[in-house]
Motif scaffolding. Structure first.
Motif, PDB file in Angstrom:
ATOM      1  N   UNK A   1       0.854  -1.196   0.036  1.00  0.00           N
ATOM      2  CA  UNK A   1       0.064   0.039  -0.106  1.00  0.00           C
ATOM      3  C   UNK A   1       0.861   1.259   0.138  1.00  0.00           C
ATOM      4  N   UNK A   2       1.992   1.271   0.668  1.00  0.00           N
ATOM      5  CA  UNK A   2       2.661   2.286   0.757  1.00  0.00           C
ATOM      6  C   UNK A   2       3.608   2.383  -0.441  1.00  0.00           C
ATOM      7  N   UNK A   3       3.869   1.634  -1.175  1.00  0.00           N
ATOM      8  CA  UNK A   3       4.476   1.664  -2.436  1.00  0.00           C
ATOM      9  C   UNK A   3       3.537   2.322  -3.382  1.00  0.00           C
ATOM     10  N   UNK A   4       2.248   2.003  -3.520  1.00  0.00           N
ATOM     11  CA  UNK A   4       1.218   2.667  -4.272  1.00  0.00           C
ATOM     12  C   UNK A   4       1.123   4.265  -4.130  1.00  0.00           C
ATOM     13  N   UNK A   5       1.130   4.471  -2.655  1.00  0.00           N
ATOM     14  CA  UNK A   5       0.957   5.784  -2.365  1.00  0.00           C
ATOM     15  C   UNK A   5       2.137   6.528  -2.775  1.00  0.00           C
ATOM     16  N   UNK A   6       3.407   5.918  -2.710  1.00  0.00           N
ATOM     17  CA  UNK A   6       4.695   6.765  -3.083  1.00  0.00           C
ATOM     18  C   UNK A   6       4.580   6.942  -4.606  1.00  0.00           C
ATOM     19  N   UNK A   7       4.061   5.890  -5.579  1.00  0.00           N
ATOM     20  CA  UNK A   7       4.124   6.181  -6.678  1.00  0.00           C
ATOM     21  C   UNK A   7       3.097   7.136  -7.146  1.00  0.00           C
ATOM     22  N   UNK A   8       2.040   6.954  -6.389  1.00  0.00           N
ATOM     23  CA  UNK A   8       1.123   8.089  -6.811  1.00  0.00           C
ATOM     24  C   UNK A   8       1.412   9.616  -6.576  1.00  0.00           C
ATOM     25  N   UNK A   9       1.883   9.675  -5.303  1.00  0.00           N
ATOM     26  CA  UNK A   9       2.845  11.106  -4.972  1.00  0.00           C
ATOM     27  C   UNK A   9       3.509  11.437  -6.093  1.00  0.00           C
ATOM     28  N   UNK A  11       4.015  10.536  -9.254  1.00  0.00           N
ATOM     29  CA  UNK A  11       3.452  11.061 -10.416  1.00  0.00           C
ATOM     30  C   UNK A  11       2.474  12.477 -10.393  1.00  0.00           C
ATOM     31  N   UNK A  12       1.987  12.642  -9.180  1.00  0.00           N
ATOM     32  CA  UNK A  12       1.471  13.819  -9.164  1.00  0.00           C
ATOM     33  C   UNK A  12       2.199  15.075  -9.058  1.00  0.00           C
ATOM     34  N   UNK A  13       3.164  14.884  -8.470  1.00  0.00           N
ATOM     35  CA  UNK A  13       4.224  16.046  -8.049  1.00  0.00           C
ATOM     36  C   UNK A  13       4.990  16.331  -9.584  1.00  0.00           C
ATOM     37  N   UNK A  14       5.452  15.285 -10.244  1.00  0.00           N
ATOM     38  CA  UNK A  14       6.050  15.489 -11.555  1.00  0.00           C
ATOM     39  C   UNK A  14       5.123  16.017 -12.465  1.00  0.00           C
ATOM     40  N   UNK A  15       3.910  15.575 -12.611  1.00  0.00           N
ATOM     41  CA  UNK A  15       2.968  16.224 -13.628  1.00  0.00           C
ATOM     42  C   UNK A  15       2.588  17.584 -13.333  1.00  0.00           C
ATOM     43  N   UNK A  16       2.234  17.972 -12.091  1.00  0.00           N
ATOM     44  CA  UNK A  16       1.847  19.116 -11.634  1.00  0.00           C
ATOM     45  C   UNK A  16       2.930  20.049 -11.872  1.00  0.00           C
ATOM     46  N   UNK A 193       2.782  10.811 -20.793  1.00  0.00           N
ATOM     47  CA  UNK A 193       1.861  11.906 -20.558  1.00  0.00           C
ATOM     48  C   UNK A 193       2.543  13.131 -19.815  1.00  0.00           C
ATOM     49  N   UNK A 194       3.537  12.729 -19.118  1.00  0.00           N
ATOM     50  CA  UNK A 194       4.202  13.998 -18.452  1.00  0.00           C
ATOM     51  C   UNK A 194       4.869  14.982 -19.481  1.00  0.00           C
ATOM     52  N   UNK A 195       4.960  14.473 -20.878  1.00  0.00           N
ATOM     53  CA  UNK A 195       5.345  15.631 -21.735  1.00  0.00           C
ATOM     54  C   UNK A 195       4.211  16.400 -22.183  1.00  0.00           C
ATOM     55  N   UNK A 196       2.901  16.002 -22.046  1.00  0.00           N
ATOM     56  CA  UNK A 196       1.817  16.689 -22.507  1.00  0.00           C
ATOM     57  C   UNK A 196       1.949  18.264 -22.480  1.00  0.00           C
ATOM     58  N   UNK A 197       2.608  18.997 -21.408  1.00  0.00           N
ATOM     59  CA  UNK A 197       2.363  20.553 -21.514  1.00  0.00           C
ATOM     60  C   UNK A 197       2.876  21.079 -22.618  1.00  0.00           C
ATOM     61  N   UNK A 198       4.115  20.386 -23.314  1.00  0.00           N
ATOM     62  CA  UNK A 198       4.755  20.854 -24.349  1.00  0.00           C
ATOM     63  C   UNK A 198       4.222  20.218 -25.787  1.00  0.00           C
ATOM     64  N   UNK A 199       4.060  18.900 -25.878  1.00  0.00           N
ATOM     65  CA  UNK A 199       3.476  18.165 -26.808  1.00  0.00           C
ATOM     66  C   UNK A 199       2.262  18.596 -27.156  1.00  0.00           C
ATOM     67  N   UNK A 200       1.224  19.125 -26.480  1.00  0.00           N
ATOM     68  CA  UNK A 200       0.165  19.982 -27.043  1.00  0.00           C
ATOM     69  C   UNK A 200       0.265  21.263 -27.396  1.00  0.00           C
ATOM     70  N   UNK A 201       1.423  21.926 -27.264  1.00  0.00           N
ATOM     71  CA  UNK A 201       1.826  23.079 -28.012  1.00  0.00           C
ATOM     72  C   UNK A 201       2.654  22.802 -29.127  1.00  0.00           C
ATOM     73  N   UNK A 202       2.909  21.731 -29.607  1.00  0.00           N
ATOM     74  CA  UNK A 202       3.595  21.375 -31.140  1.00  0.00           C
ATOM     75  C   UNK A 202       4.984  20.792 -30.979  1.00  0.00           C
TER      76      UNK A 202
END
Length: 305
Positions: A1-9, A11-16, A193-202
């Motif tokens: 469970x702790x591992x899943x929380x770590x992964x979720x956190x 991903x959230x930090x990297x993408x935000x 998906x992490x690249x989305x902010x710049x991929x969507x700009x071209x």
């Protein structure tokens, strides 16, 4: 469970953070902004920031450098061997991608006379008032490869490490519990998906609809991320993956050397970013997994910290 929380956190930090860094581009001139280059480099450090937050504030392992993939750095012979592969492999794959694209008719190539490169070079020199090439075009081509290696070793390596500490240093080993292919696919999906902010700009796929460009980026990241992951696991640390990432970033512009004069191509179809460029890396990745090489190299007791 702790591992899943770590992964979720993570991903959230990297993408935000990635979206926050890219926000000025969305509010301003997009990729044509004078800030674009610096912001793209800054964005590459967000996965490492996310990994540092998780390691230091959530997981708190005893060996934090190992958790981030920064060690071990031995045996030295193995590390040097995988670093050499990491430097050369992306260059070879990028050249082969152009060759495959030429065979399939999606890349207008000139591998013998470099007429397109000569045309581009003459145009650039003309802008500063120079009318003659400083040396034969063949020599200029060789120098471009030298510059590429220098860039991979000394310039691109720091921002590439900024991504790889997060993606392959910390995240990939966490996902290996699901098996090789799920780990490759999940890490590729997240990285793409992490690249989305710049991929969507071209970025990477100018002129391509955003949704299609993002799908292409996910596929590209899954394949190349799988090969980077193999280098990380077999090399024992994140450094081979970081060098491979650095080398790929430098090699992705090799199409300038081999494009035919008065020609253009669709990056969705050709170069290492296009579907024709994915064929050989995908075959290589399938072989790596099929032969059981997508797993950490066996570590002897002498190598343990």
């Amino acid at each position: 469970m702790r591992g899943a929380v770590s992964i979720a956190v993570f991903i959230a930090i990297a993408i935000v953070l990635a979206w926050l860094v890219a926000l000025p581009l969305w509010l301003g001139e997009g990729l044509s902004s004078p800030l674009a280059g610096n912001l793209l480099v800054a964005m590459m450090f967000t996965p490492t920031i996310a990994a540092l937050v998780v390691v230091f504030f959530i997981e708190k392992p005893e060996h934090k450098a190992r958790a981030l993939g920064l060690v071990p750095l031995k045996p030295v012979g193995r590390l040097i061997g995988y670093l050499a592969i990491a430097l050369i492999l992306p260059i070879v794959l990028c050249v082969l991608a152009l060759a495959v694209g030429a065979l399939l008719g999606v890349f207008p190539a000139d591998f013998l006379h470099f007429r397109g490169f000569e045309q581009i070079t003459r145009m650039q020199l003309a802008e500063v008032g120079i009318t003659e090439l400083p040396m034969p075009i063949d020599v200029l081509v060789v120098l471009q490869f030298v510059n590429l290696i220098i860039a991979a070793l000394f310039i691109n390596i720091i921002p590439a490490l900024g991504e790889e500490i997060g993606w392959r240093g910390w995240l990939l080993p966490k996902l290996l519990r699901f098996g090789p292919w799920p780990a490759i696919q999940l890490s590729g999906l997240i990285w793409g998906l992490w690249h989305a902010p710049v991929i969507l700009l071209g970025y990477n796929y100018p002129g391509t609809p955003g949704w299609l460009a993002l799908i292409a980026m996910v596929v590209f990241c899954t394949i190349m991320g799988g090969l980077f992951g193999w280098l990380r696991l077999r090399g024992g640390s994140v450094w081979p993956a970081a060098l491979a990432h650095s080398s790929l970033n430098a090699s992705a512009t090799l199409f300038f050397l081999f494009i035919a004069a008065n020609s253009s191509f669709d990056p969705l179809e050709a170069n290492i970013t296009g579907w024709s460029g994915w064929i050989i890396p995908l075959i290589l990745l399938i072989l790596v997994v099929s032969f059981g090489k997508f797993k950490p190299q066996a570590v002897s007791r002498k190598e343990n910290p």
